[in-house]
Design an enzyme around this catalytic site. Structure first.
Site, mmCIF file in Angstrom:
data_model
loop_
_atom_site.group_PDB
_atom_site.id
_atom_site.type_symbol
_atom_site.label_atom_id
_atom_site.label_comp_id
_atom_site.label_asym_id
_atom_site.label_seq_id
_atom_site.Cartn_x
_atom_site.Cartn_y
_atom_site.Cartn_z
ATOM 1 C CE LYS A 9 -0.302 -3.705 -2.147
ATOM 2 N NZ LYS A 9 -1.100 -4.661 -1.316
ATOM 3 C CD GLU A 13 -3.068 -3.382 2.423
ATOM 4 O OE1 GLU A 13 -3.052 -3.542 1.189
ATOM 5 O OE2 GLU A 13 -2.542 -4.202 3.215
ATOM 6 C CB CYS A 32 0.460 -4.763 2.327
ATOM 7 S SG CYS A 32 0.081 -6.433 2.913
#
Length: 539
Positions: free
Chosen positions: A340, A279, A390
């Site tokens: 995301k 990321e 994440c």
């Protein structure tokens, strides 16, 4: 001697005598200290330590403290226990915006824990109390996973068990079943003094169940194997200011990928089928900056494999950023993307920004990212890669959706950026989550972090390769591609819902019993009450 009748308009005095009040005060401080110590034991069970067995002991302390207490006392003791657990666990959040994030977050989570412990106190005297209390712990974790601001499930007990005997249970009932088993063992320990014959099975069975499930945790490559590489390019230096050096971060990941390509040509590493960058490995939008696109294109051509590039893209429709992973093919360039979906409050987004700005201007460091909606990841030959970026790896439902989308993934990628949090324990806690997800869904997991810790996780949760913190590296491994769904994947949230419902039913039963016990005995107020056990005698 018969207690005298009490007039309807005359309240019953319930103030304890002075000697009793002194005893209560002397007993309160030790209970508070014991509650804080019990929560601290659970914190110490979490990575980077491997003392997973401390968690049941921490729950045993909580069980002893809650037994027979009123709900108000259960709330207070649970609040202290929760602070002892969550305040040190969430210390890493202070690296971003300071105490204004860390301490209020820890307090909020501890208050939610206290809501659960208040209910646990109500059921603590019911037959089979450890079972009901453990079920309520699952209900409490569910509450924290959805509230507030979309939930914050970081302190789930399962995430402290990647080394423990309970971990295989994740393949059956996911993270909630692991948390239930740990809590049940602890509350069973608390009951040993009240009858070991009844309590011992509650202590032994969860551990025995974990060991019994272990041989059935699937690791066989039923869809073949693939060679996957994780790149950790590192950042110029730790801390918030690394974002101001976006080009250096991109250059680092390109350089480490070019080095991997050279190692492949020299026979020192195997040719990867797909490469995973972290990321934020390119905070420079390659669709708006031709120089960034040229660098990524060169890296993909040299390594001769598609690269999953963590990039910040600015959407042309609204001008707002997206945290996106772009699949960059060495021949065709960008061919697919994943945005995301579960964004981090107070980081990528800022709820009630104007309100929180009254307390600190640090809230303006938080971003204005927009969430994605499509859970499907990437297909590269035989590799069907689920992507959980994440923060997303902490959410049960988000990970399950990514694994089951598009016909099912056979591998999981977790691109992450932990550089902001420096040398805190955050990256180790997140790696533990990836290990739990590997067992929960029976998939190998590739963790690629900008600054570490990057890792290759086998489907049984074991870490086969890993990097250190703040050093460049490349992890290359042949991983099993697994299409078989675990029972946990098939059941989804059902185990959590059922356990939550049973815990709440136990609370309703406990309240009904309390209400029935507080009714006046037949003949109350006529001089016929008993002094031993009746309401008047109890007062």
């Amino acid at each position: 001697m018969v207690a005298p009748p009490v007039a309807p308009d005359q309240p019953v005095a319930d103030t304890p005598p002075p000697a009793r009040r002194r005893r209560d005060v002397r007993g309160t401080l030790p209970r508070i200290a014991l509650a804080a110590a019990g929560g601290a034991l659970v914190f110490l069970s979490f990575p980077p330590r491997s003392a997973w067995w401390l968690a049941p002991i921490g729950f045993a302390v909580l069980g002893v403290l809650l037994h027979g207490r009123r709900m108000r006392a259960g709330f207070g003791l649970g609040l202290v226990w929760g602070l002892g657990f969550l305040t040190p666990l969430l210390r890493w959040t202070g690296e971003f915006v300071g105490l204004i994030a860390w301490l209020p977050l820890a307090l909020t989570c501890a208050v939610l824990v206290a809501v659960g412990t208040a209910l646990m106190a109500r059921v603590s005297t019911l037959p089979g109390a450890p079972v009901w209390m453990a079920l309520l712990w699952v209900a409490d974790e569910w509450l924290r996973s959805v509230f507030p601001f979309g939930g914050f499930p970081w302190g789930k007990i399962a995430f402290g068990q990647p080394e423990g005997w309970y971990l295989p249970l994740a393949s059956v009932g996911g993270a909630p079943l692991v948390g239930f088993a740990v809590a049940l063992t602890g509350f069973g320990l608390a009951w040993l003094g009240r009858g070991w014959r009844r309590a011992a099975p509650l202590v032994v069975l969860p551990l025995a169940a974990g060991l019994a499930v272990t041989p059935f945790v699937g690791v066989a490559p039923d869809q073949g194997t693939a060679v996957v590489a994780a790149i950790q390019g590192n950042v110029p230096r730790a801390g918030l200011d690394f974002n101001a050096q976006r080009r250096a971060v991109l250059d680092n990941h390109v350089a480490r990928t070019l080095q991997l390509a050279e190692d492949v040509r020299a026979g020192r590493e195997r040719q990867p089928d797909v490469v995973v960058w972290p990321e934020n490995s390119s905070d420079i939008d390659p669709f708006r900056n031709p120089d960034a696109a040229a660098l990524i294109d060169r890296a993909a051509r040299e390594v001769k494999a598609p690269i999953a590039v963590g990039a910040v893209l600015v959407d042309r429709s609204d001008g707002l950023p997206r945290n996106t992973v772009v699949l960059w093919d060495p021949e065709r360039g960008p061919v697919d993307s994943y945005t995301k979906r579960q964004l981090q409050p107070f980081g990528e987004t800022m709820p009630y920004r104007s309100f929180f700005r009254l307390f600190t201007e640090a809230v303006d460091r938080a971003g204005t990212f927009q969430p994605g909606s499509d859970p499907e990841g990437f297909t590269v030959g035989r590799v069907r890669m689920a992507v959980d970026t994440c923060y997303e790896v902490a959410f049960d439902g988000v990970v399950r959706e990514s694994v089951t989308a598009g016909g099912g993934a056979n591998i999981i990628a977790v691109p992450t950026n932990n550089a902001t949090f420096g040398f805190t324990e955050m990256t180790y806690q997140q790696l533990a989550m990836s290990r739990v997800r590997a067992v929960e869904h029976g998939r190998a997991v590739v963790v690629s972090a900008t600054s570490g810790v990057s890792a290759i996780v086998a489907p049984d949760g074991s870490v086969t390769r890993r990097t250190g913190l703040f050093e460049p590296g490349a992890l290359v491994a042949e991983l099993p591609l697994r299409g078989e769904a675990t029972l946990a994947t098939r059941l989804g949230a059902w185990p959590e819902w059922v356990m939550t419902a049973l815990g709440l039913v136990a609370v309703a039963f406990g309240l009904a019993v309390q209400r029935r016990g507080s009714r006046p005995a037949p003949g109350a107020g006529t001089g016929e009450e008993e002094t031993d056990g009746g309401p008047a005698g109890a007062a």
